[in-house]
Motif scaffolding. Structure first.
Motif, PDB file in Angstrom:
ATOM      1  N   VAL A  13     -12.786  41.199   9.089  1.00  0.00           N
ATOM      2  CA  VAL A  13     -11.600  40.871   9.500  1.00  0.00           C
ATOM      3  C   VAL A  13     -11.110  41.029  10.856  1.00  0.00           C
ATOM      4  O   VAL A  13     -10.374  40.008  11.025  1.00  0.00           O
ATOM      5  CB  VAL A  13     -10.514  42.381   8.859  1.00  0.00           C
ATOM      6  N   GLU A  14     -11.692  41.392  11.821  1.00  0.00           N
ATOM      7  CA  GLU A  14     -11.401  41.258  13.268  1.00  0.00           C
ATOM      8  C   GLU A  14     -11.999  39.842  13.515  1.00  0.00           C
ATOM      9  O   GLU A  14     -11.346  39.383  14.322  1.00  0.00           O
ATOM     10  CB  GLU A  14     -12.039  42.277  14.034  1.00  0.00           C
ATOM     11  N   GLU A  15     -13.058  39.412  13.185  1.00  0.00           N
ATOM     12  CA  GLU A  15     -13.609  37.997  13.475  1.00  0.00           C
ATOM     13  C   GLU A  15     -12.741  36.987  12.880  1.00  0.00           C
ATOM     14  O   GLU A  15     -12.568  36.020  13.629  1.00  0.00           O
ATOM     15  CB  GLU A  15     -15.011  37.968  13.011  1.00  0.00           C
ATOM     16  N   VAL A  16     -12.063  37.103  11.635  1.00  0.00           N
ATOM     17  CA  VAL A  16     -11.534  36.027  11.155  1.00  0.00           C
ATOM     18  C   VAL A  16      -9.965  36.051  11.255  1.00  0.00           C
ATOM     19  O   VAL A  16      -9.561  35.106  11.779  1.00  0.00           O
ATOM     20  CB  VAL A  16     -11.990  36.085   9.366  1.00  0.00           C
ATOM     21  N   PHE A  17      -9.443  37.293  11.429  1.00  0.00           N
ATOM     22  CA  PHE A  17      -7.930  37.192  11.602  1.00  0.00           C
ATOM     23  C   PHE A  17      -7.263  38.018  12.885  1.00  0.00           C
ATOM     24  O   PHE A  17      -6.246  38.037  13.451  1.00  0.00           O
ATOM     25  CB  PHE A  17      -7.331  37.957  10.309  1.00  0.00           C
ATOM     26  N   GLY A  18      -8.494  38.403  13.647  1.00  0.00           N
ATOM     27  CA  GLY A  18      -8.114  39.016  15.014  1.00  0.00           C
ATOM     28  C   GLY A  18      -7.473  40.455  14.883  1.00  0.00           C
ATOM     29  O   GLY A  18      -6.756  40.728  15.563  1.00  0.00           O
ATOM     30  N   LYS A  19      -7.494  41.170  13.616  1.00  0.00           N
ATOM     31  CA  LYS A  19      -6.848  42.339  13.418  1.00  0.00           C
ATOM     32  C   LYS A  19      -7.830  43.379  12.952  1.00  0.00           C
ATOM     33  O   LYS A  19      -9.067  43.189  12.473  1.00  0.00           O
ATOM     34  CB  LYS A  19      -5.849  42.269  11.994  1.00  0.00           C
TER      35      LYS A  19
ATOM     36  N   LEU B  11      -0.854  34.154   3.986  1.00  0.00           N
ATOM     37  CA  LEU B  11       0.311  34.110   4.685  1.00  0.00           C
ATOM     38  C   LEU B  11       0.050  33.922   6.351  1.00  0.00           C
ATOM     39  O   LEU B  11       0.456  35.142   7.061  1.00  0.00           O
ATOM     40  CB  LEU B  11       1.565  35.261   4.247  1.00  0.00           C
ATOM     41  N   PRO B  12      -0.618  33.212   6.721  1.00  0.00           N
ATOM     42  CA  PRO B  12      -1.124  33.244   8.146  1.00  0.00           C
ATOM     43  C   PRO B  12       0.192  33.327   9.295  1.00  0.00           C
ATOM     44  O   PRO B  12      -0.004  33.746  10.387  1.00  0.00           O
ATOM     45  CB  PRO B  12      -1.960  31.899   8.411  1.00  0.00           C
ATOM     46  N   SER B  13       1.414  32.790   8.735  1.00  0.00           N
ATOM     47  CA  SER B  13       2.579  33.043   9.496  1.00  0.00           C
ATOM     48  C   SER B  13       2.923  34.352   9.814  1.00  0.00           C
ATOM     49  O   SER B  13       3.597  34.819  10.953  1.00  0.00           O
ATOM     50  CB  SER B  13       3.600  32.102   8.880  1.00  0.00           C
ATOM     51  N   LEU B  14       2.453  35.406   9.141  1.00  0.00           N
ATOM     52  CA  LEU B  14       2.753  36.662   9.328  1.00  0.00           C
ATOM     53  C   LEU B  14       1.881  37.499  10.636  1.00  0.00           C
ATOM     54  O   LEU B  14       1.976  38.511  10.911  1.00  0.00           O
ATOM     55  CB  LEU B  14       2.770  37.628   8.164  1.00  0.00           C
TER      56      LEU B  14
ATOM     57  N   ASN C 207       1.357  37.118  13.579  1.00  0.00           N
ATOM     58  CA  ASN C 207       1.915  37.289  14.761  1.00  0.00           C
ATOM     59  C   ASN C 207       3.178  38.257  14.734  1.00  0.00           C
ATOM     60  O   ASN C 207       3.602  38.478  15.951  1.00  0.00           O
ATOM     61  CB  ASN C 207       2.309  36.110  15.565  1.00  0.00           C
ATOM     62  N   ASN C 208       3.350  38.905  13.544  1.00  0.00           N
ATOM     63  CA  ASN C 208       4.441  39.689  13.373  1.00  0.00           C
ATOM     64  C   ASN C 208       3.876  40.890  12.661  1.00  0.00           C
ATOM     65  O   ASN C 208       3.999  40.940  11.443  1.00  0.00           O
ATOM     66  CB  ASN C 208       5.784  39.029  12.877  1.00  0.00           C
TER      67      ASN C 208
ATOM     68  N   MET D 256       4.318  41.725   8.564  1.00  0.00           N
ATOM     69  CA  MET D 256       3.209  41.675   7.737  1.00  0.00           C
ATOM     70  C   MET D 256       3.159  42.894   6.906  1.00  0.00           C
ATOM     71  O   MET D 256       2.599  43.113   5.736  1.00  0.00           O
ATOM     72  CB  MET D 256       2.084  41.367   8.624  1.00  0.00           C
ATOM     73  N   MET D 257       3.126  44.121   7.601  1.00  0.00           N
ATOM     74  CA  MET D 257       3.257  45.514   6.930  1.00  0.00           C
ATOM     75  C   MET D 257       4.238  45.634   5.828  1.00  0.00           C
ATOM     76  O   MET D 257       3.952  46.270   4.684  1.00  0.00           O
ATOM     77  CB  MET D 257       2.982  46.737   7.852  1.00  0.00           C
ATOM     78  N   ALA D 258       5.338  45.024   6.261  1.00  0.00           N
ATOM     79  CA  ALA D 258       6.614  45.258   5.248  1.00  0.00           C
ATOM     80  C   ALA D 258       6.192  44.408   3.933  1.00  0.00           C
ATOM     81  O   ALA D 258       6.160  44.976   2.719  1.00  0.00           O
ATOM     82  CB  ALA D 258       7.611  44.734   5.875  1.00  0.00           C
ATOM     83  N   VAL D 259       5.765  43.336   4.238  1.00  0.00           N
ATOM     84  CA  VAL D 259       5.402  42.420   2.875  1.00  0.00           C
ATOM     85  C   VAL D 259       4.396  42.937   2.235  1.00  0.00           C
ATOM     86  O   VAL D 259       4.416  43.149   0.940  1.00  0.00           O
ATOM     87  CB  VAL D 259       5.143  41.182   3.385  1.00  0.00           C
TER      88      VAL D 259
END
Length: 505
Positions: free
Chosen positions: A97-103, A156-159, A161-162, A166-169
């Motif tokens: 997950v960190e490698e793909v999404f940076g999270k 939803l890649p647009s989320l 940066n927020n 993201m957590m709410a959705v």
């Protein structure tokens, strides 16, 4: 001000971004709010932290053991192998997950907490939401939170940066899925158990309700069959050797040896002894003098070893994490039942239906895997014990109760096909197959791929559609029988009388 910033910086660095200590913090907070004695709180917190560290040890072992086989398939045949199993799926998220999404993975645990609170609220206000079941199966929540975390970020890649949005959705969708999915199993479980007072909170909740409906409409009394003509599995004699498949560790070892053994034989001994290839892919080569047959057996059995370690870790920390919230939830949720592990229902109905459902599902999975190979699929699925057993055994048990032997064999067989084809599609599409695993159970091969497609291509409109679908399901079920809807959880005997009057009308 500097002191507050230092405290927050320490918390964010060493707890919020450090999954074992985040779980420990949540457990500590939950027990403190319940007013537990300090030594019980301390003990539970330590068990939660250590349990997650045990999980990490098992996860690392699976990665290192699986690496040479994945490398061999990619090097020789340009294929991606993916084990469909919730623990392998969780491991894939941890690894990628960190490698793909940076999270970080710790955010998946934050998602678990908030989604669980959403589930509690939906059940607390069940007169409005019509949700009657609280999802209490903690280890399943961890697995699903991890996979949902990946799928929704992909959709939803647009989320990305927020974090707040993201957590709410994510929390609304996952929490609603837990509440609505387990709610769908209330009627099948109350009928199967004659009012034992629980629902199923697992990975195949939509599958259970679908099996219940199809078995009744196609093979059962609602489809025009006479009750005396429905032959159930319990009327048949079962060979004694089938009992071997009821043992998780043994069944996993057998399945892994069969599948991985065959794959390793196809890859060939030369690959595993090549030091240059091993160095390139980061695994230890097999010694030239080592027996290849024994190497295959040893490697295959180690999957069962690391999976057992991982499961021990999950059970250890989830027990504490779940208990720290359960006491609060019990006091706030009238007219509801707990959602529990699917294995709880195996003590009801025909016990042999569990084995028949498993074998029918396994047959479907094997046929589907062969079909993937023949069709040249870039993602090849490998059976995992948990989906092939727990999904299909549970579905088979429910199908047998409503439609007898034919339903118990046919419905899990199609479930096995769906598990493989659905997992191959979604795991390959979202990239989880590249990390060797996907959750792979019925709902996550059907419902969640559909949600992912809707959100990926419709964006925020897709989010609204998914939420509307989830919230509409209990409302539709309620309107089909308003009088009996809550009666089935409050007074099952009164519900049976109500059903007699409805059927006589």
């Amino acid at each position: 001000m500097n002191i507050l910033y230092s405290i927050w910086d320490f918390f964010a660095t060493y707890i919020l971004r450090n999954a074992p200590y985040m779980v420990g913090f949540l457990t500590l907070l939950g027990y403190a709010l319940m007013g537990k004695k300090w030594y019980d709180t301390l003990g539970g917190t330590i068990k939660a932290i250590v349990g997650f560290q045990i999980l990490n040890a098992g996860s690392s072992g699976l990665v290192s053991n699986f690496r040479p086989i994945l490398a061999g398939l990619k090097e020789r045949f340009n294929l991606t192998a993916c084990v469909i199993d919730p623990y392998y799926g969780q491991n894939a998220v941890t690894a990628g997950v960190e490698e793909v999404f940076g999270k970080g993975f710790s955010q998946a645990l934050t998602l678990l907490l908030i989604a669980f609170l959403v589930n509690i609220l939906l059940v607390r206000f069940n007169k409005l939401t019509k949700c009657r079941s609280l999802f209490t199966t903690g280890h399943v929540q961890v697995q699903q939170a991890a996979t949902a975390y990946w799928l929704i970020m992909f959709a939803l890649p647009s989320l990305l940066n927020n974090d707040v949005a993201m957590m709410a959705v994510m929390s609304i969708i996952l929490g609603a899925y837990w509440a609505v999915g387990s709610n769908l199993t209330v009627k099948p479980m109350q009928e199967l158990t004659e009012g034992a007072g629980f629902a199923i909170a697992h990975q195949q909740m939509f599958g259970i309700r679908l099996a219940y409906i199809v078995a009744d409409k196609v093979f059962g009394t609602n489809g025009g069959k006479r009750k005396k003509d429905i032959k159930k599995v319990g009327e048949m004699e079962m060979p004694g050797f089938f009992s071997i498949f009821n043992e998780n560790m043994v069944c996993t070892a057998i399945l892994m040896t069969i599948f991985f053994g065959a794959i390793m034989l196809v890859i060939g001994r030369e690959f595993f002894v090549d030091a240059d290839i091993a160095a390139a892919y980061g695994f230890a080569p097999m010694a030239e003098t080592y027996n290849f047959g024994f190497y295959i057996i040893d490697t295959s059995l180690k999957f069962a070893v690391y999976l057992a370690i991982l499961q021990l870790g999950v059970r250890t920390f989830v027990t504490e994490l779940t208990a720290s919230f359960q006491g609060i939830a019990d006091k706030l949720l009238p007219s509801s039942v707990p959602g529990v592990d699917c294995a709880v229902c195996y003590g009801f109905g025909d016990s042999n239906a569990v084995t028949f459902g498993f074998l029918a599902g396994l047959t479907g999975q094997i046929i589907a895997i062969v079909a993937l190979i023949v069709m040249g699929s870039p993602t090849i699925i490998i059976c995992g014990f948990v989906p092939v057993f727990f999904d299909n055994a549970t579905i088979g048990l429910v199908a047998n109760e409503k439609g007898g032997l034919k339903a118990c064999l046919i419905i899990p067989f199609f479930s096995g096909l769906i598990q493989v084809f659905g997992a191959a599609f979604i795991a390959g599409w979202v990239g989880m197959a590249d990390y060797g695993g996907y959750l792979g159970m019925f709902d996550w091969d059907t419902v969640w791929p559909l949600f992912t497609v809707i959100m990926r291509y419709l964006g925020y409109v897709g989010i609204a559609i998914v939420v509307v679908i989830l919230f509409a399901l209990p409302q539709i079920e309620y309107r089909m029988d308003p009088e009996g809807y809550f009666l089935i959880t409050e007074d099952y005997d009164a519900y049976l009388e109500h059903e007699k009057k409805r059927n006589a009308a």
